[in-house]
Design a protein around this motif. Structure first.
Motif, PDB file in Angstrom:
ATOM      1  N   CYS A   1       0.805  -1.223   0.000  1.00  0.00           N
ATOM      2  CA  CYS A   1       0.000   0.000   0.000  1.00  0.00           C
ATOM      3  C   CYS A   1       0.838   1.273   0.000  1.00  0.00           C
ATOM      4  N   ARG A   2       2.107   1.164   0.363  1.00  0.00           N
ATOM      5  CA  ARG A   2       3.030   2.318   0.374  1.00  0.00           C
ATOM      6  C   ARG A   2       2.472   3.494   1.186  1.00  0.00           C
ATOM      7  N   ARG A   3       2.097   3.144   2.416  1.00  0.00           N
ATOM      8  CA  ARG A   3       1.539   4.131   3.335  1.00  0.00           C
ATOM      9  C   ARG A   3       2.130   3.910   4.722  1.00  0.00           C
ATOM     10  N   VAL A   4       2.110   4.967   5.492  1.00  0.00           N
ATOM     11  CA  VAL A   4       2.504   4.919   6.888  1.00  0.00           C
ATOM     12  C   VAL A   4       1.388   5.561   7.698  1.00  0.00           C
ATOM     13  N   TYR A   5       1.215   5.074   8.897  1.00  0.00           N
ATOM     14  CA  TYR A   5       0.359   5.730   9.880  1.00  0.00           C
ATOM     15  C   TYR A   5       1.263   6.190  11.002  1.00  0.00           C
ATOM     16  N   PHE A   6       1.045   7.404  11.460  1.00  0.00           N
ATOM     17  CA  PHE A   6       1.771   7.929  12.606  1.00  0.00           C
ATOM     18  C   PHE A   6       0.810   8.000  13.787  1.00  0.00           C
ATOM     19  N   GLN A   7       1.152   7.331  14.880  1.00  0.00           N
ATOM     20  CA  GLN A   7       0.455   7.575  16.132  1.00  0.00           C
ATOM     21  C   GLN A   7       1.230   8.691  16.800  1.00  0.00           C
TER      22      GLN A   7
ATOM     23  N   ILE B   1       1.959  11.064  19.951  1.00  0.00           N
ATOM     24  CA  ILE B   1       1.818  11.129  21.397  1.00  0.00           C
ATOM     25  C   ILE B   1       2.603  12.326  21.920  1.00  0.00           C
ATOM     26  N   ALA B   2       2.196  12.806  23.081  1.00  0.00           N
ATOM     27  CA  ALA B   2       2.962  13.838  23.792  1.00  0.00           C
ATOM     28  C   ALA B   2       3.761  13.123  24.874  1.00  0.00           C
ATOM     29  N   MET B   3       5.018  13.452  24.985  1.00  0.00           N
ATOM     30  CA  MET B   3       5.867  12.785  25.965  1.00  0.00           C
ATOM     31  C   MET B   3       5.427  13.066  27.404  1.00  0.00           C
ATOM     32  N   SER B   4       4.675  14.147  27.611  1.00  0.00           N
ATOM     33  CA  SER B   4       4.172  14.435  28.948  1.00  0.00           C
ATOM     34  C   SER B   4       3.094  13.440  29.378  1.00  0.00           C
ATOM     35  N   ASN B   5       2.475  12.754  28.407  1.00  0.00           N
ATOM     36  CA  ASN B   5       1.457  11.741  28.690  1.00  0.00           C
ATOM     37  C   ASN B   5       1.460  10.724  27.547  1.00  0.00           C
ATOM     38  N   PRO B   6       2.492   9.886  27.455  1.00  0.00           N
ATOM     39  CA  PRO B   6       2.664   9.019  26.286  1.00  0.00           C
ATOM     40  C   PRO B   6       1.637   7.910  26.143  1.00  0.00           C
ATOM     41  N   SER B   7       0.816   7.679  27.149  1.00  0.00           N
ATOM     42  CA  SER B   7      -0.182   6.611  27.035  1.00  0.00           C
ATOM     43  C   SER B   7      -1.413   7.049  26.240  1.00  0.00           C
ATOM     44  N   VAL B   8      -1.507   8.343  25.907  1.00  0.00           N
ATOM     45  CA  VAL B   8      -2.667   8.852  25.175  1.00  0.00           C
ATOM     46  C   VAL B   8      -2.256   9.174  23.743  1.00  0.00           C
ATOM     47  N   VAL B   9      -2.963   8.564  22.788  1.00  0.00           N
ATOM     48  CA  VAL B   9      -2.720   8.864  21.374  1.00  0.00           C
ATOM     49  C   VAL B   9      -3.529  10.113  21.028  1.00  0.00           C
ATOM     50  N   LEU B  10      -2.825  11.154  20.606  1.00  0.00           N
ATOM     51  CA  LEU B  10      -3.470  12.431  20.301  1.00  0.00           C
ATOM     52  C   LEU B  10      -3.990  12.498  18.865  1.00  0.00           C
ATOM     53  N   ALA B  11      -3.319  11.799  17.973  1.00  0.00           N
ATOM     54  CA  ALA B  11      -3.729  11.813  16.567  1.00  0.00           C
ATOM     55  C   ALA B  11      -3.181  10.563  15.890  1.00  0.00           C
ATOM     56  N   VAL B  12      -3.895  10.148  14.862  1.00  0.00           N
ATOM     57  CA  VAL B  12      -3.400   9.113  13.967  1.00  0.00           C
ATOM     58  C   VAL B  12      -3.454   9.726  12.568  1.00  0.00           C
ATOM     59  N   ILE B  13      -2.277   9.874  11.992  1.00  0.00           N
ATOM     60  CA  ILE B  13      -2.124  10.521  10.689  1.00  0.00           C
ATOM     61  C   ILE B  13      -1.733   9.459   9.676  1.00  0.00           C
ATOM     62  N   SER B  14      -2.431   9.431   8.551  1.00  0.00           N
ATOM     63  CA  SER B  14      -2.036   8.508   7.488  1.00  0.00           C
ATOM     64  C   SER B  14      -1.378   9.304   6.374  1.00  0.00           C
ATOM     65  N   TRP B  15      -0.435   8.662   5.731  1.00  0.00           N
ATOM     66  CA  TRP B  15       0.249   9.312   4.613  1.00  0.00           C
ATOM     67  C   TRP B  15       0.717   8.270   3.617  1.00  0.00           C
ATOM     68  N   GLY B  16       0.284   8.440   2.387  1.00  0.00           N
ATOM     69  CA  GLY B  16       0.761   7.634   1.275  1.00  0.00           C
ATOM     70  C   GLY B  16       1.562   8.533   0.356  1.00  0.00           C
ATOM     71  N   TRP B  17       2.743   8.090  -0.038  1.00  0.00           N
ATOM     72  CA  TRP B  17       3.674   8.961  -0.770  1.00  0.00           C
ATOM     73  C   TRP B  17       3.622   8.791  -2.275  1.00  0.00           C
ATOM     74  N   GLU B  18       2.900   7.833  -2.771  1.00  0.00           N
ATOM     75  CA  GLU B  18       2.824   7.640  -4.220  1.00  0.00           C
ATOM     76  C   GLU B  18       1.825   8.607  -4.847  1.00  0.00           C
ATOM     77  N   PRO B  19       1.870   8.772  -6.172  1.00  0.00           N
ATOM     78  CA  PRO B  19       0.890   9.634  -6.847  1.00  0.00           C
ATOM     79  C   PRO B  19      -0.537   9.101  -6.669  1.00  0.00           C
ATOM     80  N   LEU B  20      -1.485   9.979  -6.794  1.00  0.00           N
ATOM     81  CA  LEU B  20      -2.892   9.617  -6.631  1.00  0.00           C
ATOM     82  C   LEU B  20      -3.288   8.456  -7.545  1.00  0.00           C
ATOM     83  N   ALA B  21      -2.762   8.415  -8.756  1.00  0.00           N
ATOM     84  CA  ALA B  21      -3.086   7.337  -9.697  1.00  0.00           C
ATOM     85  C   ALA B  21      -2.711   5.969  -9.128  1.00  0.00           C
ATOM     86  N   PHE B  22      -1.633   5.890  -8.360  1.00  0.00           N
ATOM     87  CA  PHE B  22      -1.240   4.625  -7.756  1.00  0.00           C
ATOM     88  C   PHE B  22      -2.347   4.113  -6.846  1.00  0.00           C
TER      89      PHE B  22
END
Length: 160
Positions: free
Chosen positions: A50-56, A58-79
């Protein structure tokens, strides 16, 4: 699709090369001062390319809480239009390419600002983008049982 943390599959590299951003007060971002970790996750389905990454994020002040989940695919839209093989994939291709907040994932109130931070400081860096692609190749090689062989061979087969 199931996802696993990069540092679980490639621990030495994962712990050494996981990116964090230390934001001071008055950073210009709508975020409280903290050290924000961007933990990489990749699809662990056998044979997936799929050529994608997800970033969880976290803030180091409270690492047990996921603040955001960001997805990113680096290939062109046609892919992603070609790659998607489920109903609705063509219309979802734009979200698959990303960067975007992951769909169907609980996001905190800080998630939109963390997405902007990722776009501005991480994904705008050619060196960091190459690091993510290298991590993806290493991860896929371990998941698919190939030493050192990564997305280049799969790319050749998929793009035919």
């Amino acid at each position: 699709m199931s996802f696993r943390m990069f540092h679980e599959i490639c621990p030495e590299i994962g712990f050494r090369e996981t990116r964090s951003v230390a934001l001071p007060a008055n950073s210009g971002y709508d975020l409280p001062p903290d050290d924000y970790g961007f933990l990489e996750m990749y699809c662990s389905d056998a044979g997936c390319d799929c050529r994608r990454v997800y970033f969880q994020v976290i803030a180091m002040s409270n690492p047990s809480v996921v603040l955001a989940v960001i997805s990113w695919g680096w290939e062109p839209l046609a892919f992603y239009r070609r790659w998607g093989h489920y109903p609705g994939a063509a219309k979802d291709a734009k979200d698959m390419k990303g960067p975007s907040l992951a769909l169907l994932t609980k996001q905190s109130a800080l998630a939109p600002a963390l997405l902007e931070l990722a776009k501005a400081l991480l994904l705008s860096s050619p060196e960091y983008v190459e690091r993510i692609k290298r991590h993806y190749t290493l991860f896929r090689g371990k998941i698919d049982g190939r030493k050192g062989e990564g997305s280049e061979k799969r790319r050749e087969l998929h793009d035919r």
